[in-house]
Design a protein around this motif. Sequence first.
Motif, short mmCIF file in Angstrom:
data_model
loop_
_atom_site.label_atom_id
_atom_site.label_comp_id
_atom_site.label_asym_id
_atom_site.label_seq_id
_atom_site.Cartn_x
_atom_site.Cartn_y
_atom_site.Cartn_z
N CYS A 114 -0.11 6.75 3.41
CA CYS A 114 -0.94 5.76 4.29
C CYS A 114 -2.07 5.13 3.46
CB CYS A 114 -1.38 6.84 5.32
SG CYS A 114 -0.32 7.22 6.60
N ARG A 115 -2.58 5.97 2.75
CA ARG A 115 -3.64 5.35 2.07
C ARG A 115 -3.29 4.16 1.07
NH1 ARG A 115 -6.17 10.93 0.16
NH2 ARG A 115 -7.20 11.61 1.91
N ARG A 116 -2.02 4.40 0.40
CA ARG A 116 -1.50 3.32 -0.37
C ARG A 116 -1.02 1.92 0.64
NH1 ARG A 116 0.04 7.78 -2.82
NH2 ARG A 116 1.99 8.22 -1.80
N GLN A 117 -0.71 2.37 1.59
CA GLN A 117 -0.14 1.34 2.64
C GLN A 117 -1.36 0.45 2.97
OE1 GLN A 117 3.01 0.49 3.33
NE2 GLN A 117 2.30 -1.02 4.65
N VAL A 118 -2.60 1.15 3.13
CA VAL A 118 -3.95 0.73 3.54
C VAL A 118 -4.39 -0.24 2.52
CG1 VAL A 118 -6.42 0.94 4.21
CG2 VAL A 118 -4.55 2.04 5.47
N ALA A 119 -4.18 0.20 1.39
CA ALA A 119 -4.42 -0.39 -0.02
C ALA A 119 -3.97 -1.71 -0.40
CB ALA A 119 -4.60 0.51 -1.21
N ALA A 120 -2.67 -1.62 0.07
CA ALA A 120 -1.83 -2.91 -0.13
C ALA A 120 -2.01 -3.83 0.98
CB ALA A 120 -0.16 -2.38 0.07
N VAL A 121 -2.19 -3.30 2.22
CA VAL A 121 -2.27 -4.30 3.42
C VAL A 121 -3.71 -4.95 3.04
CG1 VAL A 121 -2.70 -4.66 5.72
CG2 VAL A 121 -0.87 -3.18 4.96
N ASP A 122 -4.68 -4.17 2.66
CA ASP A 122 -6.11 -4.69 2.42
C ASP A 122 -5.87 -5.88 1.59
OD1 ASP A 122 -7.20 -3.06 4.37
OD2 ASP A 122 -8.25 -1.97 2.98
N GLN A 123 -5.26 -5.87 0.56
CA GLN A 123 -5.23 -6.70 -0.73
C GLN A 123 -4.50 -7.74 -0.09
OE1 GLN A 123 -2.94 -4.99 -4.12
NE2 GLN A 123 -3.94 -6.71 -5.43
N THR A 124 -3.67 -7.61 0.62
CA THR A 124 -2.79 -8.77 1.18
C THR A 124 -3.69 -9.88 1.85
OG1 THR A 124 -0.68 -7.75 0.93
CG2 THR A 124 -0.73 -9.73 2.51
N ILE A 125 -4.71 -8.83 2.82
CA ILE A 125 -5.56 -9.56 3.81
C ILE A 125 -6.48 -10.29 3.02
CG2 ILE A 125 -7.25 -9.06 5.71
CD1 ILE A 125 -5.29 -7.01 6.85
N THR A 126 -7.04 -9.60 2.06
CA THR A 126 -8.14 -10.30 1.21
C THR A 126 -7.52 -11.55 0.56
OG1 THR A 126 -9.12 -8.16 0.86
CG2 THR A 126 -9.62 -9.83 -0.78
#
Length: 159
Positions: A114-126
């Motif tokens: 879940c943490r890795r998924q959040v990091a990936a989505v955050d990077q995409t949004i940023t």
Amino acid sequence: MGELAAASKVHVMVSYWWSRGDSLANYQLGQILTRAAGVDEADITDSQSIDRALRIAVADPAVLAELDQWWQMVETRRAGNTTRNPGLGLERSIRYLTDRLDAVTVTPEALGECRRQVAAVDQTITGAKDLPELAHPDAEMLDLLARYREARSRVLALA
């Protein structure tokens, strides 16, 4: 550049910029392809439909020129930013996170995923923050972002 090379370049560039998921631009592309391909309506959500319509469309020099202008307009509209529309995968990411967080037991491995998924989505949004989808979000995007924020908060609370 020869006609075949020009048609090939336009086909590739239109396909690429279509795949970035700019809804307004893709709607315009659908209109162009519908007129050019002689079909009732080009399905702008289906890659095979787009590819078939493009093969037909690039054979017409006038449509080829219009498609060449289209992809350049999209590239300009997105300021060369090649990040995909984050809304395209956000629903799947939210479901992924909530499925794991709603499990009876959240294992350390699941929390790490879940943490890795959040990091990936955050990077995409940023990476997409200046794109039209986030600079001027519609109601659907705002709903997705709110739901993602909730799921993200749940993951971070378990950290």
